[in-house]
Design a protein around this motif. Structure first.
Motif, PDB file in Angstrom:
ATOM      1  N   PRO A  25       0.441  -1.490   0.112  1.00 35.42           N
ATOM      2  CA  PRO A  25      -0.163  -0.158   0.393  1.00 35.42           C
ATOM      3  C   PRO A  25       0.493   1.502   0.432  1.00 35.42           C
ATOM      4  CG  PRO A  25      -0.714  -1.502   1.685  1.00 35.42           C
ATOM      5  CD  PRO A  25       0.647  -2.071   1.266  1.00 35.42           C
ATOM      6  N   GLY A  26       2.266   1.435   0.685  1.00 33.03           N
ATOM      7  CA  GLY A  26       2.392   2.509   0.504  1.00 33.03           C
ATOM      8  C   GLY A  26       3.528   2.436  -0.658  1.00 33.03           C
ATOM      9  N   PHE A  29       0.360   4.228  -2.768  1.00 32.14           N
ATOM     10  CA  PHE A  29       0.254   5.718  -2.713  1.00 32.14           C
ATOM     11  C   PHE A  29       1.343   6.873  -2.778  1.00 32.14           C
ATOM     12  CE2 PHE A  29       1.863   9.212   0.852  1.00 32.14           C
ATOM     13  CZ  PHE A  29       0.097  10.489   1.558  1.00 32.14           C
ATOM     14  N   LEU A  30       2.782   6.202  -2.676  1.00 27.30           N
ATOM     15  CA  LEU A  30       3.867   7.203  -3.367  1.00 27.30           C
ATOM     16  C   LEU A  30       3.305   7.110  -4.901  1.00 27.30           C
ATOM     17  CD1 LEU A  30       6.585   5.939  -1.994  1.00 27.30           C
ATOM     18  CD2 LEU A  30       5.620   8.140  -1.080  1.00 27.30           C
ATOM     19  N   VAL A  32       0.475   7.338  -6.378  1.00 29.75           N
ATOM     20  CA  VAL A  32      -0.840   8.244  -6.482  1.00 29.75           C
ATOM     21  C   VAL A  32       0.093   9.704  -6.631  1.00 29.75           C
ATOM     22  CG1 VAL A  32      -3.150   8.698  -5.716  1.00 29.75           C
ATOM     23  CG2 VAL A  32      -2.346   6.258  -6.151  1.00 29.75           C
ATOM     24  N   ILE A  33       0.606   9.485  -5.275  1.00 23.14           N
ATOM     25  CA  ILE A  33       1.572  11.009  -5.321  1.00 23.14           C
ATOM     26  C   ILE A  33       2.382  11.863  -6.063  1.00 23.14           C
ATOM     27  CG2 ILE A  33       2.994  12.622  -3.920  1.00 23.14           C
ATOM     28  CD1 ILE A  33       0.172  11.800  -2.252  1.00 23.14           C
ATOM     29  N   ASN A  88       6.320   1.941  -8.933  1.00 23.44           N
ATOM     30  CA  ASN A  88       6.053   2.618  -7.668  1.00 23.44           C
ATOM     31  C   ASN A  88       5.089   1.517  -7.472  1.00 23.44           C
ATOM     32  OD1 ASN A  88       7.533   3.581  -5.551  1.00 23.44           O
ATOM     33  ND2 ASN A  88       6.891   5.389  -7.092  1.00 23.44           N
TER      34      ASN A  88
END
Length: 339
Positions: A25-26, A29-30, A32-33, A88
């Motif tokens: 998930p980390g 998340f990166l 998406v950012i 990512n």
């Protein structure tokens, strides 16, 4: 990236590490950012380039430098941001060793060109407004020479790792590549020290000194004219705000990256987790999105063409007299003399 606590090897280019520094998930998340900043940077910088080609009014010497900044930032977004989204999403650098070298080279080339262009804009404004060498006009030749120099300078300092002086390697959590700040071989350390000096410290010095001189000159003119609250004072306030914003965003985006890199070089034993070492990477990459906002979309001349284009209203020219051009000082302020 500076601070990587693991040493990349060939297996990391073909699959996720056995003990990944970040959870699945980390990584998502990166991704998406990074997708958000990359999309924003692509749209904003792409718009600047397109409207400059569409409107002859924007083809002025100083604007050449602004468009060059947009081109360099667009390159960083496409070669760095977009690829980082993909890697990512995979949870590891899935483009292989060759992909790592090419990505590291392309992003570094565009990134240093962007920094040099920001320094060029700062120096140009200082000479035109403060007139340390007398009245100087920034013409097409000056603009093209400055643009050419920014690319050649960046190319000269990013080619050596391709030929053995320094190298490009995985950074941070292992999903992007950059000059190898971690390797302690003498040839690599000498390259990193030289690279840091001429590609960060020198442009940074030009930016701070040039904008510092500009602010001081505007301050003296405001006092000498005795028009506090008048046109010059208001112009000084607006320009001062923009200058401070430029310097602060430069520091926020690049100083953490450079500082951490130098920490790793001088204090190689300091434990820095890959996750912590990744934060400066994303701060630096995010500059491709807000550079066009600060340097171009707050420039009234560009904005009146770019905003209607973004809103799909190309026939509408927006007027906003409340803003000052970011890198241009308008009539009352541009006539400043440092005397």
């Amino acid at each position: 990236m500076p601070g990587s606590v693991f040493h990349p090897n060939a297996s990391m280019y073909f699959g996720p590490p056995e003990d990944p520094p970040l959870s699945r998930p980390g990584y998502i998340f990166l991704a998406v950012i990074m997708a958000f900043f990359t999309g924003l940077a692509t749209v904003l910088n792409g718009t600047v380039i397109i409207v400059s080609l569409m409107h002859k009014q924007l083809r002025q010497p100083l604007n050449y430098a602004l468009v060059n900044l947009a081109v360099a930032d667009l390159g960083s977004a496409l070669f760095g941001g977009a690829l980082t989204v993909i890697t990512n999403a995979h949870g590891y650098f899935s483009l292989g060793r060759t992909g790592c070298v090419l990505e590291g080279f392309a992003v570094a080339l565009c990134g240093i060109t962007s920094l040099c262009t920001v320094a060029l804009i700062a120096v140009e404004r200082m000479f035109v407004v403060c007139k340390p060498l007398g009245p100087i006009s920034f013409d097409k030749t000056h603009a093209l020479v400055g643009i050419g120099f920014s690319w050649l300078w960046s190319l000269a300092w990013n080619l050596p790792p391709l030929f053995g002086w320094g190298r490009y390697e995985l950074e941070g959590i292992g999903t992007s590549c950059a000059p190898d700040w971690h390797n302690r071989e003498p040839s690599n350390v000498s390259y990193i020290m030289s690279y840091f000096t001429v590609c960060f410290a020198v442009p940074f010095a030009f930016i701070v000194l040039s904008y510092g001189k500009l602010l001081w000159t505007l301050h003296k003119v405001s006092k000498r004219e005795g028009v506090e609250g008048g046109a010059v004072a208001k112009g000084e306030t607006r320009v001062a705000f923009m200058v401070v914003l430029m310097v602060l965003t430069f520091l926020v985006s690049w100083l953490p990256y450079a500082s951490l890199a130098m920490t790793v070089v001088f204090l190689p034993g300091v434990p820095i987790s890959p996750l912590v070492g990744t934060v400066p990477v994303y701060l630096a990459k995010s500059s491709t999105a807000y550079n066009p906002i600060i340097y171009i979309y707050l420039n009234k001349q560009f904005r009146k063409y770019a905003v209607p284009f973004l809103l799909c209203r190309p026939g509408q020219l927006m007027e906003d007299e409340g803003s000052e051009a970011t890198t241009m000082v308008e009539s009352g302020v541009s006539k400043v003399s440092p005397s």
